[in-house]
Design a protein around this motif. Structure first.
Motif, PDB file in Angstrom:
ATOM      1  N   ALA C  33      -6.982   2.103  -1.749  1.00 46.12           N
ATOM      2  CA  ALA C  33      -6.535   3.452  -1.382  1.00 46.12           C
ATOM      3  C   ALA C  33      -6.691   3.664   0.119  1.00 46.12           C
ATOM      4  O   ALA C  33      -5.779   4.138   0.794  1.00 46.12           O
ATOM      5  CB  ALA C  33      -7.331   4.502  -2.158  1.00 46.12           C
ATOM      6  N   SER C  42       0.570   6.760   1.864  1.00 49.40           N
ATOM      7  CA  SER C  42      -0.178   7.687   1.019  1.00 49.40           C
ATOM      8  C   SER C  42      -0.406   7.052  -0.353  1.00 49.40           C
ATOM      9  O   SER C  42       0.550   6.802  -1.075  1.00 49.40           O
ATOM     10  CB  SER C  42       0.635   8.980   0.880  1.00 49.40           C
ATOM     11  N   PRO C  43      -1.651   6.751  -0.706  1.00 51.20           N
ATOM     12  CA  PRO C  43      -1.897   6.067  -1.974  1.00 51.20           C
ATOM     13  C   PRO C  43      -2.006   7.027  -3.146  1.00 51.20           C
ATOM     14  O   PRO C  43      -2.468   8.155  -2.993  1.00 51.20           O
ATOM     15  CB  PRO C  43      -3.261   5.411  -1.729  1.00 51.20           C
ATOM     16  N   VAL C  44      -1.591   6.563  -4.307  1.00 55.00           N
ATOM     17  CA  VAL C  44      -1.915   7.273  -5.536  1.00 55.00           C
ATOM     18  C   VAL C  44      -2.161   6.224  -6.608  1.00 55.00           C
ATOM     19  O   VAL C  44      -1.515   5.175  -6.631  1.00 55.00           O
ATOM     20  CB  VAL C  44      -0.805   8.262  -5.962  1.00 55.00           C
TER      21      VAL C  44
END
Lengths: 266, 266, 266
Positions: C33, C42-44
């Motif tokens: 992340a 942008s990590p998810v």
């Protein structure tokens, strides 16, 4: 028994680079992987039963940690543990929170019944719960014990046949016949999540390179404690302590262990 | 209401060391555990229903975070949440990604329906989704809102009965009647995964030692924001920022909070 | 093909901030992340099938990592992967431990059969196992290969249709027709858990901003390797290395990449 072995084991870990299979919690798992690397061993995490069983058979040691358990995870631990037992792979148990909730206590005893555990690493409360000598566990922290720490550790060893590492301000290592206290360590270790789990990973890392699990567990406790002391002397809080702890272990030399080791027969 | 309380709450957390039970995601869980320790509280993570229910009953607060949810995990949250409600344990909800996917939105409303939530901590998008005032969530980040932030926070509080901490460049804390804005914080907090989750853990850590959840949530936001400011002033990137953030909170004194606190009634 | 693109891609990631959806392991997920954030994306993380499927459709890239797999998780990967395929979202696969156990090998081939993979990131052992050119994997580390690394990477690409990034002391990037070797990197990257996973996250972060997956994967390998070199030059062990690695990537400028990039056509 040549006490020199204690000082040379870290170099043996680095030379042999044993594969340390963990079935552990998702809170401290990254630190467990990295502390294993810093000791010179090679970590692998595999929790799905088929995967865990196969990995356990090729590992140098198997570390079981019930920090975030479920019945399915405990079943996987038992399957992997049985396979490890068949192939002579030492099994380390960290009974995180045994005594705090019913499922943690019951799962600990279930694992101990089904798998031959080589080393149990726990805090005073957890070890006393297993020993049946009166231990209190609050969340995952020791909440105090009724009797003498050494008696509880010895009773735990007697009951389970395992070598016991009871961690605390003073660690106790015993196989029921021989017992040591270890004064190495630093209070900051109590202010970082997972130092107990890391100690179990180190017991796993040292176990495959020693003939004697008492010596390997003692070496793990001493080495980790010294790294903690050195890290604690220069840190400004838990996270700079963590960085120093891991880096210090990674760079640790035999001479440093010889110089700072502080343990004695009890 | 004595605003002094805000500055003294961190020391109360350290004195009482409440057990903060988390059912949370596997991405930021380690930082949640350690931020709880740095505030002086004691973290425990337990997600299996039997374990979670028992742990919730003995905890000082329960933190629910849907960052990596599954229906099973949401069920565990509801079971633990109901038990917490029965025993008067405050429940903090972090509706991570509510609005981004159907299951995250529905799970948030399901938890809110089944459990009496004490504090909701979310970004502007998430809070606006709950409030029904038009919020956009992209992954786990706020993607903008239609109306006024304060209106959304108040509407969220009105609908749920919870105290709301809406995090962002300026935080808003409201219980629907009284509202504060908090200007403490640092842009680097947006460049580290999990600062939102950590804020929820701190809301949990402060809740058990205050009579008033508005004050405890405000204190959590202010204290965390100040730690962020101090850490941000000397870091070279997200990971040195993280180290400083945790170490700064660990060493934080009442005087520092008094000196740097930047909040006002709105 | 303008090789300049390689140096400009990091700035494109920062400008476009693509959402990078991960279905990954619980060991290194936090670092995945944060490395994604440090690259500017942008990590998810979302692993439950319904959640993963919906998230994949709105993501800029999908990263699949089998480091701690279960059949359920592999099913979620396939569901999300198929959805990503439908919507043209590039899918990166990190076949962690393929070759080490039966389930890891079989799951890798199952994913490759069901999902059109854009980029495979693996160590020499894993890539050779997929290529069928003779690879040995011990735990999650490469245990050696039978043939030439380039031949294995090319064979893996031919078989799967994917661009392949084979990591090691020298990285190889190939789409079967064009191949590069990358000499950037630092030995300390082998002493930190998850650098391979992070490389896959970076392949994911760079993929959405380039027309050519060979170039985006090459840029990811070069950029990460340079960050490793810079971090490695000043660290005292794996954890100070990690802090420097992330902070260096976060601050990395185009000029630094241009200056230190060390790759060539092979």
């Amino acid at each position: 028994m040549d006490s020199q072995d204690i000082f040379g084991l870290l170099d043996k870990v680095r030379a042999e680079k044993p594969l340390i299979h963990h079935i552990t919690n998702y809170v401290t798992v990254n630190d467990c992987a990295n502390i294993t690397i810093c000791a010179g061993a090679s970590p692998v995490m595999a929790h799905y039963p088929d995967d865990a069983e196969e990995m356990a058979a090729i590992a140098g040691a198997l570390v079981l940690n019930i920090g975030t358990l479920s019945p399915e995870l405990v079943d996987a631990m038992i399957i992997a543990g049985k396979r490890a037992n068949e192939t002579g792979v030492p099994v380390i148990l960290d009974p995180v929170g045994a005594g705090a909730t019913k499922i943690r206590t019951e799962s600990t005893f279930k694992i101990l019944k089904e798998v031959r555990i080589s080393v149990i690493k726990g805090n005073a409360g957890e070890i006393s719960v297993i020993a049946g000598t009166g231990g209190v566990v609050r969340g995952v922290d020791s909440g105090g014990i009724s009797g003498e720490p050494l008696k509880a550790a010895e009773a735990c060893s007697d009951l389970t046949g395992a070598t016991v590492l009871m961690t605390g301000p003073t660690d106790i290592v015993t196989d029921g016949r021989r017992s040591y206290s270890v004064s190495n360590g630093h209070p900051m270790m109590g202010s970082l999540s997972g130092t107990g789990c890391m100690a179990a990973s180190l017991c796993g890392s040292f176990a495959p390179v020693a003939d004697d699990l008492l010596i390997s567990s003692l070496a793990a406790a001493v080495t980790f404690g010294i790294a903690g002391e050195i890290a604690g002397s220069s840190c400004r809080g838990p996270y700079s302590f963590r960085t120093e702890l891991f880096d210090t272990l990674f760079r640790m030399k035999r001479e440093t262990i010889e110089r700072y080791a502080d343990f004695r027969t009890i």
